[in-house]
Scaffold this active site. Structure first.
Site, PDB file in Angstrom:
ATOM      1  N   HIS A  78       0.863  -1.179   0.016  1.00 45.77           N
ATOM      2  CA  HIS A  78      -0.178  -0.395   0.180  1.00 45.77           C
ATOM      3  C   HIS A  78       0.909   1.295  -0.084  1.00 45.77           C
ATOM      4  O   HIS A  78       2.079   1.528   0.273  1.00 45.77           O
ATOM      5  CB  HIS A  78      -0.711   0.268   1.150  1.00 45.77           C
ATOM      6  CG  HIS A  78      -0.186  -0.012   2.455  1.00 45.77           C
ATOM      7  ND1 HIS A  78       0.577   0.535   3.079  1.00 45.77           N
ATOM      8  CD2 HIS A  78      -0.573  -1.371   3.218  1.00 45.77           C
ATOM      9  CE1 HIS A  78       0.883   0.384   4.500  1.00 45.77           C
ATOM     10  NE2 HIS A  78       0.334  -0.817   4.402  1.00 45.77           N
ATOM     11  N   LYS A 134       2.943  -0.868  17.718  1.00 51.49           N
ATOM     12  CA  LYS A 134       2.290  -1.980  16.579  1.00 51.49           C
ATOM     13  C   LYS A 134       1.507  -2.726  18.497  1.00 51.49           C
ATOM     14  O   LYS A 134       1.752  -2.578  19.508  1.00 51.49           O
ATOM     15  CB  LYS A 134       2.651  -3.186  16.479  1.00 51.49           C
ATOM     16  CG  LYS A 134       3.072  -2.913  14.525  1.00 51.49           C
ATOM     17  CD  LYS A 134       2.420  -2.577  13.993  1.00 51.49           C
ATOM     18  CE  LYS A 134       3.054  -2.394  12.398  1.00 51.49           C
ATOM     19  NZ  LYS A 134       4.515  -2.219  12.639  1.00 51.49           N
TER      20      LYS A 134
END
Length: 378
Positions: free
Chosen positions: A45, A82
């Site tokens: 992406h 994360k």
């Protein structure tokens, strides 16, 4: 011919941290550097594009870029920034994703030439899969102290009071696994530089330590800033999710629109990072834009360059035609040429209503269609 890679990235605003001596090291001769890519999907992406552009500039400067697909590290999950660990992928899925990612990377990097600096794709799963746990802790783990690993920002953040879930042992070892990749590539490919986002600095410098302590060599680190948007929203995300490089996941029209709709401030920053245009041309574009911002010269050129490099000229031209449909600058032929996905993307967010085919065949006139049936005339 070797040109100054660090200087090129500096004026483009693409350097966050760089280890002392990196520039001189790269000017001496052809070198190899790598960027790690997570293979959890079969498409990149636009969040991956900064790393890809770093590799592209590296190759253009006469050096050899190596794209590392993190098959092994992708199974663990990188703790930096994360909150959740990743799901494990089976090997078939991993290989499928790797091939799809290589196809996308080949639009930016030259893998196939006979040049000495042709790009290389590697997967750390290939050298980690047969490494036993005992061998790993004996050959790698004993060289890095827990104190050293605990001092990393990515670890500190996860162990701080703000972090409710703490950190698993698996994630804690991530920096050792990534560091070993650097050592392995240093030995096998004479690789001396790792690049990545600024949140990777701790993991990358663990690699330089392993090269020094186990390999007896000198390795370098460079990171780029994490891309942000002026309005504070997340770069590369829309209400519909990620902006993918795969045309099936994100149509070229929607991809083009994402870049076209950037703010003036972001466009001036992104055109340096995501295009291959030279300094003088970019400065002229920015000056032209400042004289007539309403014409959006900067956004149009940014969207053109990135869409062509990702999807090709034909898809770019179709995206421009599709963009003109809503603004009445288009022809019936352009409208008929749209595929269903692009058609639905163009009219996404535009008020819609359904009129049955039967009513039209029974002679429904245009005024009735716009007034009673749809309420559009309101």
């Amino acid at each position: 011919m070797i040109t100054n890679f660090v200087e090129e990235l500096q004026w483009r605003g693409m350097i966050h941290d760089v280890m002392p001596g990196t520039e001189e090291h790269l000017m001496e001769q052809m070198r190899s550097a790598y960027v790690g890519i997570d293979p959890t999907a079969d498409s990149l992406h636009i969040g991956h594009l900064v790393g890809v552009m770093m590799l592209k500039h590296f190759q253009a400067s006469g050096h050899r870029p190596i794209a590392l697909v993190g098959g092994a590290t992708g199974m663990i999950g990188d703790p930096s920034g994360k909150s959740d660990e990743r799901n494990l992928l089976d090997e078939d899925t991993l290989r499928h994703n790797q091939e799809a990612i290589k196809e996308q990377l080949s639009r930016f990097l030259d893998f196939d030439s006979d040049e000495e600096n042709a790009a290389v794709l590697v997967n750390n799963y290939d050298w980690m899969k047969d490494f036993s746990f005992l061998e790993f802790i004996r050959d790698v783990g004993k060289h890095i102290t827990v104190n050293y690993m605990m001092a990393k920002d990515s670890v500190k953040k996860r162990l701080s009071a703000e972090s409710a879930e703490g950190m698993s042992f698996t994630e804690f070892t991530y920096q050792l696994v990534q560091g070993y990749d650097f050592l392995h590539l240093y030995r096998e490919k004479e690789l001396t530089l790792q690049m990545g986002g600024s949140d990777q600095w701790g993991n990358i410098t663990t690699g330089t330590e392993l090269v020094r302590r186990i390999g007896g060599g000198k390795a370098y680190a460079m990171t780029c800033p994490l891309i942000t948007k002026a309005d504070g929203t997340k770069f590369g995300k829309t209400a519909g999710g990620n902006i993918w490089l795969d045309a099936e996941r994100t149509s070229p029209y929607r991809f083009y629109q994402y870049w076209l709709n950037t703010s003036d401030e972001d466009a001036a920053k992104y055109i340096k990072i995501f295009t291959f245009l030279g300094k003088e041309e970019i400065e002229n574009l920015i000056a032209e834009h400042q004289e007539a911002p309403h014409q959006r010269a900067l956004q149009k050129r940014l969207a053109e360059e990135v869409t062509i490099s990702t999807h090709g000229v034909e898809n770019y031209e179709n995206a421009v035609k599709a963009s003109e449909i809503l603004f009445g600058k288009s022809t019936a032929a352009n409208l008929k040429a749209l595929n269903e996905k692009t058609f639905l993307d163009v009219f996404d967010g535009v008020p819609q209503a359904e009129v049955s085919r039967g009513e039209i065949e029974a002679g429904l006139d245009m005024v009735s269609a716009l007034a009673e049936k749809t309420g559009f005339l309101k």
